[in-house]
Design a protein around this motif. Structure first.
Motif, PDB file in Angstrom:
ATOM      1  N   SER A  60       0.812  -1.222   0.000  1.00  0.00           N
ATOM      2  CA  SER A  60       0.000   0.000   0.000  1.00  0.00           C
ATOM      3  C   SER A  60       0.840   1.264   0.000  1.00  0.00           C
ATOM      4  CB  SER A  60      -0.925   0.003   1.218  1.00  0.00           C
ATOM      5  OG  SER A  60      -0.181   0.204   2.417  1.00  0.00           O
ATOM      6  N   GLY A  61       2.078   1.168   0.485  1.00  0.00           N
ATOM      7  CA  GLY A  61       2.936   2.345   0.541  1.00  0.00           C
ATOM      8  C   GLY A  61       2.490   3.393   1.531  1.00  0.00           C
ATOM      9  N   THR A  62       1.708   2.991   2.526  1.00  0.00           N
ATOM     10  CA  THR A  62       1.153   3.960   3.476  1.00  0.00           C
ATOM     11  C   THR A  62       2.081   4.257   4.648  1.00  0.00           C
ATOM     12  OG1 THR A  62       0.033   2.162   4.647  1.00  0.00           O
ATOM     13  CG2 THR A  62      -1.229   3.310   2.950  1.00  0.00           C
ATOM     14  N   CYS A  63       3.193   3.494   4.796  1.00  0.00           N
ATOM     15  CA  CYS A  63       4.013   3.624   6.007  1.00  0.00           C
ATOM     16  C   CYS A  63       5.479   3.875   5.678  1.00  0.00           C
ATOM     17  CB  CYS A  63       3.914   2.354   6.850  1.00  0.00           C
ATOM     18  SG  CYS A  63       2.256   2.009   7.438  1.00  0.00           S
ATOM     19  N   ASP A  64       6.128   4.609   6.584  1.00  0.00           N
ATOM     20  CA  ASP A  64       7.582   4.777   6.545  1.00  0.00           C
ATOM     21  C   ASP A  64       8.260   3.872   7.573  1.00  0.00           C
ATOM     22  OD1 ASP A  64       7.337   7.112   4.750  1.00  0.00           O
ATOM     23  OD2 ASP A  64       6.494   8.076   6.538  1.00  0.00           O
ATOM     24  N   ALA A  65       7.506   3.475   8.591  1.00  0.00           N
ATOM     25  CA  ALA A  65       8.050   2.650   9.672  1.00  0.00           C
ATOM     26  C   ALA A  65       6.923   1.794  10.233  1.00  0.00           C
ATOM     27  CB  ALA A  65       8.639   3.522  10.780  1.00  0.00           C
ATOM     28  N   VAL A  66       7.299   0.721  10.897  1.00  0.00           N
ATOM     29  CA  VAL A  66       6.311  -0.138  11.535  1.00  0.00           C
ATOM     30  C   VAL A  66       6.768  -0.472  12.952  1.00  0.00           C
ATOM     31  CG1 VAL A  66       5.420  -1.188   9.425  1.00  0.00           C
ATOM     32  CG2 VAL A  66       7.375  -2.238  10.594  1.00  0.00           C
ATOM     33  N   HIS A  67       5.794  -0.698  13.826  1.00  0.00           N
ATOM     34  CA  HIS A  67       6.045  -1.245  15.156  1.00  0.00           C
ATOM     35  C   HIS A  67       5.521  -2.678  15.138  1.00  0.00           C
ATOM     36  CE1 HIS A  67       6.362   2.757  17.595  1.00  0.00           C
ATOM     37  NE2 HIS A  67       7.014   2.813  16.449  1.00  0.00           N
ATOM     38  N   ILE A  68       6.403  -3.641  15.398  1.00  0.00           N
ATOM     39  CA  ILE A  68       6.026  -5.051  15.362  1.00  0.00           C
ATOM     40  C   ILE A  68       5.633  -5.481  16.775  1.00  0.00           C
ATOM     41  CG2 ILE A  68       6.834  -7.389  14.868  1.00  0.00           C
ATOM     42  CD1 ILE A  68       8.670  -6.140  12.739  1.00  0.00           C
ATOM     43  N   LEU A  69       4.346  -5.782  16.955  1.00  0.00           N
ATOM     44  CA  LEU A  69       3.762  -5.991  18.281  1.00  0.00           C
ATOM     45  C   LEU A  69       3.071  -7.347  18.373  1.00  0.00           C
ATOM     46  CD1 LEU A  69       2.108  -2.433  18.454  1.00  0.00           C
ATOM     47  CD2 LEU A  69       4.435  -3.068  19.087  1.00  0.00           C
ATOM     48  N   THR A  70       3.564  -8.293  17.642  1.00  0.00           N
ATOM     49  CA  THR A  70       2.999  -9.639  17.607  1.00  0.00           C
ATOM     50  C   THR A  70       3.647 -10.499  18.693  1.00  0.00           C
ATOM     51  OG1 THR A  70       4.702 -10.373  16.074  1.00  0.00           O
ATOM     52  CG2 THR A  70       2.691  -9.431  15.127  1.00  0.00           C
ATOM     53  N   PRO A  71       3.196 -11.748  18.869  1.00  0.00           N
ATOM     54  CA  PRO A  71       3.934 -12.669  19.741  1.00  0.00           C
ATOM     55  C   PRO A  71       5.387 -12.796  19.281  1.00  0.00           C
ATOM     56  CG  PRO A  71       1.770 -13.554  19.267  1.00  0.00           C
ATOM     57  CD  PRO A  71       1.927 -12.337  18.408  1.00  0.00           C
TER      58      PRO A  71
END
Length: 696
Positions: A60-71
């Motif tokens: 989608s190209g909507t993000c510059d960064a992500v926070h990974i909050l999974t198990p």
């Protein structure tokens, strides 16, 4: 503006989202979760786009960064995927399951030219910044020793749910909690060398699979002796960093953001101890007033935990072109995980060995289904059904269930409760379905989808699959229990207007209404159970049906606590459910599964003291004060914070929490031959003495 996506829409994601909304230069642009409902719900609250796959989010190209909050077992592959796609990543702790995996993430970030941040949020706490400054500027003198502790009850060890990642392997407990402690040490002193480690206080998970509830390991760094302590039993909350220096001793309570420094003074022997205690009292008063002012002014949006995330985000997103803050860098993450690995390596192999599941000799042939079978009642019910000769299909979010010792008799199936066709297919060959599922929603619209809609869908699936009996578990909380002079029976009606009741009580009542409509109009073979306050082995010490808990050592009970509460033993509830499923005459009826009159709230805690030698501080709760406080919060949330979907407070709802109205249990005894425990001594043995409430 840095556009950030949150991968994982669980509990921790709300803290990240709130902190990011308060961080200048950032915007929550996307929410990704395998549950479309969870992703969409959080996305709507954040003004973000929902996604159900990481691939779709990336494309989608909507993000510059992500926070990974999974198990945590998903952290490494997701981090590598997002870094390869050109995104900066923050990974919640533990950032991976080993130092080796963490090095791979760090290398991938360097190769991609992107940032890899470790989610060591407590390093962003204001109090910690003050503590570090004191050590750096010499206020504490030469620091010779540090004690870093995490003592906080972890109730899933004793009462579930047991399908969580942190309980799948003994080492996961230290992987989950340890990074909080080690991150402090690495930032203050550099990477420590571990010289000793032990794991103690084992508790048995279902299937006699032991897990340690306490860890202690010793390390040295920069001439400082460091003691790390983890305690997960029912204990006084002590999450702290204590530095002992030549000039002073400083203690940071990082759960409360309270920093106190104890130091000597130059007065004579008579005045010296007085001055020392007055100085400590002054500091405690200052810290308490400061925290009260900050939280009150922000309408409780700047509590210590929230401030830790805000401090972390401010360090990360102030300027992504500036040098990376070492506290949250990949190199620091590697050092932290290496210490955890080293501590685990010093533990005896048998301590870290999970019991192998029993070998399956045949595939289960289930005739009973338990929805919500991994919960307190569901686990006991499933085992009772097996003991009675039934094979059981348990519906769960995942394929890991608390029945490793019953592979021939119990199968765990991951089936969406929002998919009518999948539910119907899962019920093929099933004679009886026990629906113990519940959702804890924050708005009525969510409750209609996640609780009422799910209950009705399960009912329709039972119809389509030809199930012979559906046993639905409601709650006595749906009754108005505010009048001491009214004895509640199954003939007591719920209020016509429940808009001023708490969402759980209102939602469960609506579930019953919709299911009973299916019974009357379409012949759904329905029976409804309403358990009382369920106690016994596998249940929690901190039971919110009794009062508002403040850690394991203090509780404010609902009301004065002198009225008899509707306690019922877990084994008696299970027996009632089994009898309801077996009796043809029970179709179309509801049953209040409430035990014999036994204990008041104060009597319950007196019994705990007598049986276990544990005295819990018990204070009466003024229900009018609770109601007025709730009304003030309601007004602030609605008119100051402009939140929608709130529940209007009512005094009757608060009084109902005290269970003032007594219950009669004549109907289940007459129609089901149900016989709840009547002997007080035997009840106390089952509810308290043998219930493993404290964890040791």
């Amino acid at each position: 503006m840095t556009r950030i996506g949150l991968i994982g829409a669980g509990y921790i994601a709300t803290w990240h989202a709130d902190a990011l909304r308060a961080t200048p230069g950032t915007r929550v642009a996307a929410i990704c979760d395998v549950s479309e409902t969870a992703a969409r719900g959080m996305a709507e609250a954040c003004g973000a786009q929902p996604f159900t796959s990481v691939e779709a989010l990336i494309e989608s190209g909507t993000c510059d960064a992500v926070h990974i909050l999974t198990p945590p077992h998903l952290h490494k592959p997701l981090a590598l995927q997002c870094l390869a796609a050109g995104l900066h990543v923050l990974v919640e702790k533990p950032v991976a399951e080993s130092a080796h995996d963490t090095r791979q993430i760090t290398a991938a970030a360097e190769a991609a030219g992107k940032r890899f941040h470790a989610g060591h949020n407590f390093l962003g706490l204001p109090g910690y910044q003050r503590l570090k400054a004191m050590m750096t500027d010499g206020t504490l003198g030469r620091v010779s020793a540090a004690e870093i502790s995490y003592a906080l009850p972890l109730s899933p060890l004793r009462s579930g749910p047991f399908n969580l990642w942190l309980l799948r392997d003994p080492r996961n407990l230290l992987l989950e909690v340890g990074p909080h402690l080690v991150a402090f040490a690495v930032d203050l002193f550099g990477p420590p060398e571990v010289v000793f480690a032990e794991a103690t206080k084992p508790v048995m998970l279902p299937g006699d699979d032991p897990r340690p509830q306490a860890f202690r390991f010793l390390a040295r760094a920069g001439g400082v002796d460091i003691t790390f302590t983890v305690s997960l039993v029912e204990t006084q909350d002590d999450r702290s960093v204590t530095l002992r220096g030549s000039s002073a001793r400083a203690r940071l309570d990082f759960a409360s953001d309270v920093l106190v420094v104890e130091r000597e003074n130059s007065s004579d022997l008579v005045v010296n101890p007085l001055r020392k205690q007055l100085d400590l009292a002054r500091q405690h008063l200052r810290e308490g007033l400061r925290n009260a002012w900050v939280q009150g002014k922000s309408l409780n949006r700047k509590g210590p935990y929230a401030l830790s995330f805000r401090g972390m985000n401010a360090a990360l997103y102030g300027d992504l072109n500036a040098p990376q803050d070492a506290r949250f860098s990949g190199q620091t993450a590697v050092a932290v995980m290496q210490v955890i690995d080293d501590a685990l390596a010093l533990l005896p192999a048998e301590t870290l060995r999970a019991k192998a599941p029993a070998v399956q000799t045949r595939a289960p042939r289930p005739t009973a289904m338990v929805i919500g079978g991994t919960g307190f009642i569901g686990r006991a019910l499933t085992r009772r059904l097996v003991a009675d000769g039934h094979d059981v299909r348990v519906l769960s979010r995942g394929r890991h269930g608390p029945f490793p010792d019953l592979p021939d008799r119990v199968e765990t199936a991951a089936v969406s409760l929002y998919d009518l066709d999948a539910l119907t297919q899962a019920m093929q060959g099933i004679d009886v379905v026990f629906n113990l599922a519940k959702s804890m929603d924050k708005t009525w619209s969510d409750a209609l989808i996640n609780d009422v809609g799910v209950a009705a869908r399960i009912g329709m699936a039972c119809e389509q699959a030809g199930v012979k009996r559906l046993v639905y578990t409601g709650t006595i909380a749906s009754y108005d229990m505010s009048d001491r002079g009214t004895t509640i029976t199954e003939d007591t009606a719920f209020a016509d207007d429940m808009t001023d009741r708490n969402l759980y009580a209102r939602s469960k009542a609506e579930c019953e209404r919709q299911l009973m409509k299916l019974h009357k109009q379409r012949g759904l073979p329905l029976t409804i159970a309403r358990p009382g306050i369920v106690v016994g082995h596998g249940g929690p010490l901190q039971h919110w049906g009794i009062g508002r808990w403040h850690g394991a050592g203090a509780v404010r009970i609902w009301g004065p606590g002198d009225n008899i509460l509707p306690f019922v033993l877990i084994d008696d509830v299970v027996d009632g459910l089994v009898r309801m499923a077996a009796r043809p005459s029970a179709v179309g009826h509801s049953f209040n599964l409430v035990g014999e009159p036994m204990l008041s709230a104060r009597g319950y805690f007196d019994a705990i003291h007598k049986a276990l030698g544990v005295r819990i501080r018990v204070d009466s709760g003024n229900l009018t004060a609770f109601y007025l406080s709730d009304a003030v919060k309601y007004g602030l949330k609605k008119y100051a914070l402009h939140k929608s979907g709130l529940v209007r407070p009512s005094r009757a709802d608060w009084q109902s929490r005290a269970h003032f109205s007594p219950f009669a249990n004549d109907k289940p005894k007459a129609m089901l031959d149900w016989r709840p425990e009547a002997d007080r001594g035997a009840f106390v043995d089952s509810a308290i003495r043998n219930a493993n409430l404290i964890g040791m």
